[in-house]
Design a protein around this motif. Sequence first.
Motif, PDB file in Angstrom:
ATOM      1  N   UNK A  35       6.148  25.620  10.365  1.00 56.19           N
ATOM      2  CA  UNK A  35       6.285  27.005  10.831  1.00 56.19           C
ATOM      3  C   UNK A  35       5.252  27.879  10.123  1.00 56.19           C
ATOM      4  N   UNK A  36       4.228  28.334  10.825  1.00 55.92           N
ATOM      5  CA  UNK A  36       3.285  29.262  10.203  1.00 55.92           C
ATOM      6  C   UNK A  36       3.951  30.593   9.881  1.00 55.92           C
ATOM      7  N   UNK A  37       4.987  30.937  10.623  1.00 54.06           N
ATOM      8  CA  UNK A  37       5.846  32.076  10.322  1.00 54.06           C
ATOM      9  C   UNK A  37       7.250  31.708  10.796  1.00 54.06           C
ATOM     10  N   UNK A  38       8.210  32.549  10.589  1.00 49.81           N
ATOM     11  CA  UNK A  38       9.598  32.171  10.879  1.00 49.81           C
ATOM     12  C   UNK A  38       9.885  32.073  12.377  1.00 49.81           C
ATOM     13  N   UNK A  39       8.964  32.548  13.231  1.00 44.76           N
ATOM     14  CA  UNK A  39       9.239  32.585  14.670  1.00 44.76           C
ATOM     15  C   UNK A  39       8.567  31.466  15.452  1.00 44.76           C
ATOM     16  N   UNK A  40       7.623  30.785  14.852  1.00 47.94           N
ATOM     17  CA  UNK A  40       6.841  29.786  15.579  1.00 47.94           C
ATOM     18  C   UNK A  40       6.895  28.459  14.848  1.00 47.94           C
ATOM     19  N   UNK A  41       6.992  27.357  15.584  1.00 48.29           N
ATOM     20  CA  UNK A  41       6.896  26.023  15.010  1.00 48.29           C
ATOM     21  C   UNK A  41       5.821  25.244  15.751  1.00 48.29           C
ATOM     22  N   UNK A  42       4.866  24.708  15.010  1.00 48.01           N
ATOM     23  CA  UNK A  42       3.784  23.914  15.585  1.00 48.01           C
ATOM     24  C   UNK A  42       3.809  22.499  15.042  1.00 48.01           C
ATOM     25  N   UNK A  43       3.232  21.591  15.808  1.00 50.51           N
ATOM     26  CA  UNK A  43       3.146  20.191  15.418  1.00 50.51           C
ATOM     27  C   UNK A  43       1.718  19.890  14.964  1.00 50.51           C
ATOM     28  N   UNK A  44       1.564  19.318  13.795  1.00 51.86           N
ATOM     29  CA  UNK A  44       0.242  19.060  13.231  1.00 51.86           C
ATOM     30  C   UNK A  44       0.077  17.577  12.928  1.00 51.86           C
ATOM     31  N   UNK A  45      -1.185  17.131  13.026  1.00 57.52           N
ATOM     32  CA  UNK A  45      -1.534  15.735  12.755  1.00 57.52           C
ATOM     33  C   UNK A  45      -2.624  15.662  11.693  1.00 57.52           C
ATOM     34  N   UNK A  46      -2.570  14.605  10.898  1.00 55.65           N
ATOM     35  CA  UNK A  46      -3.665  14.297  10.015  1.00 55.65           C
ATOM     36  C   UNK A  46      -4.765  13.564  10.765  1.00 55.65           C
ATOM     37  N   UNK A  47      -5.840  13.257  10.058  1.00 49.41           N
ATOM     38  CA  UNK A  47      -7.001  12.635  10.693  1.00 49.41           C
ATOM     39  C   UNK A  47      -6.837  11.124  10.830  1.00 49.41           C
ATOM     40  N   UNK A  48      -5.858  10.561  10.146  1.00 51.73           N
ATOM     41  CA  UNK A  48      -5.619   9.125  10.216  1.00 51.73           C
ATOM     42  C   UNK A  48      -6.272   8.378   9.068  1.00 51.73           C
TER      43      UNK A  48
ATOM     44  N   UNK B  14       0.852  -1.179   0.000  1.00 47.27           N
ATOM     45  CA  UNK B  14       0.000   0.000   0.000  1.00 47.27           C
ATOM     46  C   UNK B  14       0.891   1.233   0.000  1.00 47.27           C
ATOM     47  N   UNK B  15       0.363   2.308  -0.556  1.00 45.26           N
ATOM     48  CA  UNK B  15       1.085   3.583  -0.527  1.00 45.26           C
ATOM     49  C   UNK B  15       0.199   4.634   0.123  1.00 45.26           C
ATOM     50  N   UNK B  16       0.694   5.218   1.186  1.00 43.55           N
ATOM     51  CA  UNK B  16      -0.009   6.300   1.868  1.00 43.55           C
ATOM     52  C   UNK B  16       0.567   7.642   1.430  1.00 43.55           C
ATOM     53  N   UNK B  17      -0.311   8.637   1.355  1.00 49.99           N
ATOM     54  CA  UNK B  17       0.136   9.974   0.982  1.00 49.99           C
ATOM     55  C   UNK B  17      -0.492  10.996   1.926  1.00 49.99           C
ATOM     56  N   UNK B  18       0.213  12.091   2.139  1.00 48.62           N
ATOM     57  CA  UNK B  18      -0.286  13.149   3.014  1.00 48.62           C
ATOM     58  C   UNK B  18       0.124  14.491   2.421  1.00 48.62           C
ATOM     59  N   UNK B  19      -0.825  15.389   2.327  1.00 49.49           N
ATOM     60  CA  UNK B  19      -0.531  16.713   1.798  1.00 49.49           C
ATOM     61  C   UNK B  19      -0.770  17.757   2.887  1.00 49.49           C
ATOM     62  N   UNK B  20       0.156  18.688   2.982  1.00 48.63           N
ATOM     63  CA  UNK B  20       0.037  19.811   3.920  1.00 48.63           C
ATOM     64  C   UNK B  20      -0.533  21.001   3.158  1.00 48.63           C
ATOM     65  N   UNK B  21      -1.649  21.522   3.645  1.00 49.95           N
ATOM     66  CA  UNK B  21      -2.278  22.662   2.971  1.00 49.95           C
ATOM     67  C   UNK B  21      -2.430  23.829   3.938  1.00 49.95           C
ATOM     68  N   UNK B  22      -2.721  24.988   3.372  1.00 53.85           N
ATOM     69  CA  UNK B  22      -2.890  26.187   4.187  1.00 53.85           C
ATOM     70  C   UNK B  22      -1.755  27.154   3.957  1.00 53.85           C
ATOM     71  N   UNK B  23      -1.697  28.171   4.810  1.00 54.03           N
ATOM     72  CA  UNK B  23      -0.675  29.195   4.688  1.00 54.03           C
ATOM     73  C   UNK B  23       0.395  28.957   5.741  1.00 54.03           C
ATOM     74  N   UNK B  24       1.660  28.838   5.304  1.00 55.20           N
ATOM     75  CA  UNK B  24       2.736  28.597   6.255  1.00 55.20           C
ATOM     76  C   UNK B  24       4.052  29.057   5.669  1.00 55.20           C
ATOM     77  N   UNK B  25       5.064  29.180   6.551  1.00 51.13           N
ATOM     78  CA  UNK B  25       6.384  29.649   6.139  1.00 51.13           C
ATOM     79  C   UNK B  25       7.251  28.495   5.641  1.00 51.13           C
ATOM     80  N   UNK B  26       7.251  27.368   6.381  1.00 45.66           N
ATOM     81  CA  UNK B  26       8.069  26.216   5.981  1.00 45.66           C
ATOM     82  C   UNK B  26       7.589  24.964   6.699  1.00 45.66           C
ATOM     83  N   UNK B  27       7.986  23.819   6.139  1.00 46.47           N
ATOM     84  CA  UNK B  27       7.726  22.515   6.750  1.00 46.47           C
ATOM     85  C   UNK B  27       9.066  21.922   7.137  1.00 46.47           C
ATOM     86  N   UNK B  28       9.193  21.484   8.347  1.00 45.22           N
ATOM     87  CA  UNK B  28      10.450  20.864   8.786  1.00 45.22           C
ATOM     88  C   UNK B  28      10.292  19.343   8.781  1.00 45.22           C
TER      89      UNK B  28
END
Length: 120
Positions: free
Chosen positions: A100-113, A18-32
Amino acid sequence: QVQLVESGGGQVQAGGSLNLSCVVSGKFFSIENMAWYRQAPGKQRELVATITSDISTNYADSVKGRFTISRDNSRNTVALQMNSLKPEDTAVYYCNAAVRPNRWIRNNYWGQGTQVTVSA
């Protein structure tokens, strides 16, 4: 608002792929770092694989040699190719990303599974 949306789960027989895929959407500065986790019924969520922004990867011992994590920075996606699947791989798989929604903040996000079921 940053969102992670997974796709590609399903049911497969042991030995299948199986192949799983995940896309990050929305407005943000970068993905780490990006990662895949899984949670089987009655068990804690566990780390399956990680990939850094410079494409360094790491795997849980239980999936080494069978699973491959990859990412496409131009499309803000992360994928998990799962081969030689075993019944013990059955779980809900979650996409995770440090964003990073902007260069000063980093948040952790999860998909729905997304459910992966491997039958013997």
